[in-house]
Enzyme design. Structure first.
Site, PDB file in Angstrom:
ATOM      1  CB  SER A 118      -1.058   0.038   1.302  1.00 37.67           C
ATOM      2  OG  SER A 118      -1.873   0.904   1.169  1.00 37.67           O
ATOM      3  CG  ASP A 168      -7.240  -1.992  -3.694  1.00 38.32           C
ATOM      4  OD1 ASP A 168      -8.051  -1.398  -2.748  1.00 38.32           O
ATOM      5  OD2 ASP A 168      -6.159  -2.562  -3.430  1.00 38.32           O
ATOM      6  CG  HIS A 200      -5.949  -1.574   0.397  1.00 38.33           C
ATOM      7  ND1 HIS A 200      -5.525  -1.229  -0.908  1.00 38.33           N
ATOM      8  CD2 HIS A 200      -5.100  -1.106   1.093  1.00 38.33           C
ATOM      9  CE1 HIS A 200      -4.440  -0.394  -0.687  1.00 38.33           C
ATOM     10  NE2 HIS A 200      -4.236  -0.396   0.546  1.00 38.33           N
TER      11      HIS A 200
HETATM   12  C1  MLT Z   1      -1.260   6.019  -0.025  1.00 35.58           C
HETATM   13  O1  MLT Z   1      -1.849   7.019   0.653  1.00 35.58           O
HETATM   14  O2  MLT Z   1      -0.406   5.594  -0.329  1.00 35.58           O
HETATM   15  C2  MLT Z   1      -2.659   5.161  -0.475  1.00 35.58           C
HETATM   16  O3  MLT Z   1      -3.731   5.906  -0.254  1.00 35.58           O
HETATM   17  C3  MLT Z   1      -2.654   3.722   0.087  1.00 35.58           C
HETATM   18  C4  MLT Z   1      -2.768   4.102   1.742  1.00 35.58           C
HETATM   19  O4  MLT Z   1      -3.839   3.987   1.904  1.00 35.58           O
HETATM   20  O5  MLT Z   1      -1.653   4.196   2.368  1.00 35.58           O
END
Ligand code: MLT
Length: 220
Positions: A118, A168, A200
């Site tokens: 992520s 996701d 996700h």
């Molecule tokens: C991010 O902010 O890198 C993406 O939205 C994934 C997350 O939720 O961290």
């Protein structure tokens, strides 16, 4: 098995709170750079790293940006909307950390494999675009396009595994396809693994697929 881990005295010097674990066999020079998701820390992905590549050394930093107390690797303005200036600054800062850590812990930059989830996968992609010399290969779980680079560097010789969930809610399929295309056009050897009925969250099937993929990487 006793683990040879380091944290503490050197953490501040290198600029990131982190954990380092030495490789358990000498000739295997792979080092995993573990990059956690939002709200994670340097401990979170260690079991995953162990599972994916048991003999590798591990360098695992904690993201320095706090969002409501949750560590991240760069600022965002809203979910999926990144502060690009901060992302680029943090990408160089992280790449500098990996370079310094390679000297302090004596691991080769040529064999660093990023394992990101992520938010961690997003900065790993950004590092491939801005500082490709710092990673040999990458496993990117639930990655988005960090930004569209003005000039995409050559990624020939890099191996990239993208693990995506068909449902996701944070990473739309178009993002995954665009990221795949950007890496492919840059000359990387890219594998895209879609998980059916997955969101996700990370599931065992793709961990197993990533592990098989890693075991097939060219051996040094
Ligand atoms: C991010 O902010 O890198 C993406 O939205 C994934 C997350 O939720 O961290």
């Amino acid at each position: 098995m006793a683990e040879n881990t380091s944290k503490g005295p050197l953490s501040g010097d290198l600029g990131f709170i982190h954990q380092f674990i030495r490789a358990s066999t000498r000739p295997d020079q792979v080092t995993l750079l573990l990059l956690h998701g939002t709200g994670g820390n340097e401990q979170d992905l260690i079991p995953l790293g162990r599972e994916l590549y048991p003999r590798a050394a591990i360098i695992s930093p904690r993201g320095k940006v706090l969002e409501s107390g949750m560590p991240r690797f760069f600022r965002r303005l809203a979910e999926g909307v990144f502060d690009i200036e901060d992302l680029k600054f943090r990408t160089h800062e992280l790449a500098d950390f990996v370079e310094k850590a390679s000297k302090v812990y004596s691991f080769s930059l040529r064999y660093v494999i990023s394992i990101g989830y992520s938010n961690g996968a997003n900065i790993a992609s950004s590092m491939l675009f801005l500082r490709p010399e710092v990673t040999f290969s990458a496993v990117l779980f639930r990655a988005m396009v960090p930004f569209i680079p003005e000039k995409v560097p050559s990624l020939t010789g890099k191996n990239i595994f993208i693990g995506a969930g068909e449902y996701d809610p944070i990473v739309p399929p178009e993002q995954t396809k665009t990221l795949f295309r950007l890496f492919k056009d840059a000359g990387a050897n890219v594998t895209l693994n879609w998980q059916k009925n997955s969101g996700h969250e990370l599931g065992y099937n793709e961990i197993s697929a990533a592990k098989d993929w890693l075991s097939d990487l060219p051996k040094k």
